[in-house]
Design a protein around this motif. Structure first.
Motif, PDB file in Angstrom:
ATOM      1  N   UNK A  33      58.017  76.957  27.756  1.00  0.00           N
ATOM      2  CA  UNK A  33      56.781  77.700  27.957  1.00  0.00           C
ATOM      3  C   UNK A  33      56.036  77.074  29.131  1.00  0.00           C
ATOM      4  N   UNK A  34      55.034  77.768  29.637  1.00  0.00           N
ATOM      5  CA  UNK A  34      54.217  77.200  30.703  1.00  0.00           C
ATOM      6  C   UNK A  34      52.759  77.624  30.514  1.00  0.00           C
ATOM      7  N   UNK A  35      51.883  76.805  31.072  1.00  0.00           N
ATOM      8  CA  UNK A  35      50.462  77.075  30.906  1.00  0.00           C
ATOM      9  C   UNK A  35      49.702  76.624  32.147  1.00  0.00           C
ATOM     10  N   UNK A  36      48.770  77.469  32.569  1.00  0.00           N
ATOM     11  CA  UNK A  36      47.845  77.108  33.635  1.00  0.00           C
ATOM     12  C   UNK A  36      46.456  77.021  33.025  1.00  0.00           C
ATOM     13  N   UNK A  37      45.567  76.242  33.620  1.00  0.00           N
ATOM     14  CA  UNK A  37      44.213  76.083  33.054  1.00  0.00           C
ATOM     15  C   UNK A  37      43.523  77.428  32.881  1.00  0.00           C
ATOM     16  N   UNK A  38      42.926  77.611  31.711  1.00  0.00           N
ATOM     17  CA  UNK A  38      42.181  78.821  31.435  1.00  0.00           C
ATOM     18  C   UNK A  38      43.009  79.985  30.937  1.00  0.00           C
ATOM     19  N   UNK A  39      44.312  79.788  30.845  1.00  0.00           N
ATOM     20  CA  UNK A  39      45.193  80.860  30.360  1.00  0.00           C
ATOM     21  C   UNK A  39      45.987  80.395  29.168  1.00  0.00           C
ATOM     22  N   UNK A  40      46.501  81.360  28.412  1.00  0.00           N
ATOM     23  CA  UNK A  40      47.314  81.027  27.254  1.00  0.00           C
ATOM     24  C   UNK A  40      48.684  80.530  27.693  1.00  0.00           C
ATOM     25  N   UNK A  41      49.276  79.730  26.833  1.00  0.00           N
ATOM     26  CA  UNK A  41      50.636  79.263  27.086  1.00  0.00           C
ATOM     27  C   UNK A  41      51.576  80.462  26.981  1.00  0.00           C
ATOM     28  N   UNK A  42      52.439  80.638  27.977  1.00  0.00           N
ATOM     29  CA  UNK A  42      53.296  81.810  27.999  1.00  0.00           C
ATOM     30  C   UNK A  42      54.775  81.432  27.943  1.00  0.00           C
ATOM     31  N   UNK A  43      55.531  82.332  27.363  1.00  0.00           N
ATOM     32  CA  UNK A  43      56.972  82.151  27.215  1.00  0.00           C
ATOM     33  C   UNK A  43      57.661  82.231  28.568  1.00  0.00           C
ATOM     34  N   UNK A  44      58.649  81.355  28.753  1.00  0.00           N
ATOM     35  CA  UNK A  44      59.450  81.363  29.980  1.00  0.00           C
ATOM     36  C   UNK A  44      60.914  81.682  29.673  1.00  0.00           C
ATOM     37  N   UNK A  45      61.516  80.895  28.773  1.00  0.00           N
ATOM     38  CA  UNK A  45      62.928  81.087  28.467  1.00  0.00           C
ATOM     39  C   UNK A  45      63.238  80.453  27.118  1.00  0.00           C
ATOM     40  N   UNK A  46      64.312  80.936  26.484  1.00  0.00           N
ATOM     41  CA  UNK A  46      64.742  80.381  25.206  1.00  0.00           C
ATOM     42  C   UNK A  46      66.257  80.422  25.129  1.00  0.00           C
ATOM     43  N   UNK A  85      53.047  81.186  42.099  1.00  0.00           N
ATOM     44  CA  UNK A  85      52.586  81.579  40.763  1.00  0.00           C
ATOM     45  C   UNK A  85      53.389  80.946  39.640  1.00  0.00           C
ATOM     46  N   UNK A  86      54.442  80.209  39.972  1.00  0.00           N
ATOM     47  CA  UNK A  86      55.179  79.443  38.959  1.00  0.00           C
ATOM     48  C   UNK A  86      54.491  78.110  38.677  1.00  0.00           C
ATOM     49  N   UNK A  87      53.475  77.773  39.443  1.00  0.00           N
ATOM     50  CA  UNK A  87      52.744  76.531  39.226  1.00  0.00           C
ATOM     51  C   UNK A  87      52.117  76.515  37.843  1.00  0.00           C
ATOM     52  N   UNK A  88      52.412  75.465  37.074  1.00  0.00           N
ATOM     53  CA  UNK A  88      51.935  75.363  35.700  1.00  0.00           C
ATOM     54  C   UNK A  88      52.413  74.047  35.105  1.00  0.00           C
ATOM     55  N   UNK A  89      51.904  73.743  33.927  1.00  0.00           N
ATOM     56  CA  UNK A  89      52.497  72.686  33.119  1.00  0.00           C
ATOM     57  C   UNK A  89      53.567  73.349  32.257  1.00  0.00           C
ATOM     58  N   UNK A  90      54.759  72.804  32.302  1.00  0.00           N
ATOM     59  CA  UNK A  90      55.881  73.363  31.567  1.00  0.00           C
ATOM     60  C   UNK A  90      56.146  72.531  30.321  1.00  0.00           C
ATOM     61  N   UNK A  91      56.302  73.231  29.192  1.00  0.00           N
ATOM     62  CA  UNK A  91      56.505  72.588  27.908  1.00  0.00           C
ATOM     63  C   UNK A  91      57.850  72.989  27.312  1.00  0.00           C
ATOM     64  N   UNK A  92      58.518  72.017  26.747  1.00  0.00           N
ATOM     65  CA  UNK A  92      59.726  72.238  25.971  1.00  0.00           C
ATOM     66  C   UNK A  92      59.324  72.358  24.500  1.00  0.00           C
ATOM     67  N   UNK A 101      58.008  83.971  21.019  1.00  0.00           N
ATOM     68  CA  UNK A 101      56.580  83.846  20.745  1.00  0.00           C
ATOM     69  C   UNK A 101      56.235  82.399  20.427  1.00  0.00           C
ATOM     70  N   UNK A 102      55.091  81.998  20.916  1.00  0.00           N
ATOM     71  CA  UNK A 102      54.662  80.612  20.798  1.00  0.00           C
ATOM     72  C   UNK A 102      54.567  80.145  19.349  1.00  0.00           C
ATOM     73  N   UNK A 103      54.099  81.001  18.450  1.00  0.00           N
ATOM     74  CA  UNK A 103      53.852  80.564  17.079  1.00  0.00           C
ATOM     75  C   UNK A 103      55.130  80.316  16.284  1.00  0.00           C
ATOM     76  N   UNK A 104      56.283  80.668  16.819  1.00  0.00           N
ATOM     77  CA  UNK A 104      57.554  80.404  16.129  1.00  0.00           C
ATOM     78  C   UNK A 104      58.039  78.982  16.350  1.00  0.00           C
TER      79      UNK A 104
END
Length: 118
Positions: A33-46, A85-92, A101-104
């Motif tokens: 997932x990835x997240x930029x300040x002020x936005x929700x964390x969004x799905x990238x790949x699974x 626009x790919x600039x973000x913090x990326x989370x595993x 979906x993030x909540x899974x």
């Protein structure tokens, strides 16, 4: 499950980066997932636990590739043709089933910064 990301950094637009996530206790169904300040964390790949099934956000399809190495307990995200626009913090993250979906996801890494300059 402890997840530790690595491989972030600064790259010019059009360049490539490879992120890696080390999973203690082995890999399961994994996601990025990835997240930029002020936005929700969004799905990238699974990717499924056996690596047979993958899913991508439309915004990265054809540019990013997720893969898993179960022998090394790692999951990677190869990012090509990077855009500002790919600039973000990326989370595993790790989940009990393949999900977009993030909540899974039950377990999260600390994140790694990716910055793409124009």
């Amino acid at each position: 499950v402890l997840l530790v990301e690595s491989g972030g950094g600064l790259v010019q637009a059009g360049g490539s980066l490879r992120l890696s996530c080390s999973a203690s206790g082995g890999t399961t169904n994994m996601g990025w997932f990835r997240q930029v300040p002020g936005k929700e964390r969004e799905f990238v790949a699974a990717i499924s636990a056996n690596g047979a099934i993958t899913a991508y956000a439309d915004s990265v399809k054809g540019r990013f590739t997720i893969s898993t190495d179960n022998a090394k307990n790692t999951v990677a995200l190869q990012m090509n043709s990077l855009l500002p626009e790919d600039t973000a913090v990326y989370y595993c993250a790790a989940a009990r089933w393949l999900a977009v979906t993030r909540d899974a996801y039950d377990y999260w890494g600390q994140g790694t910064q990716v910055t793409v300059s124009s």
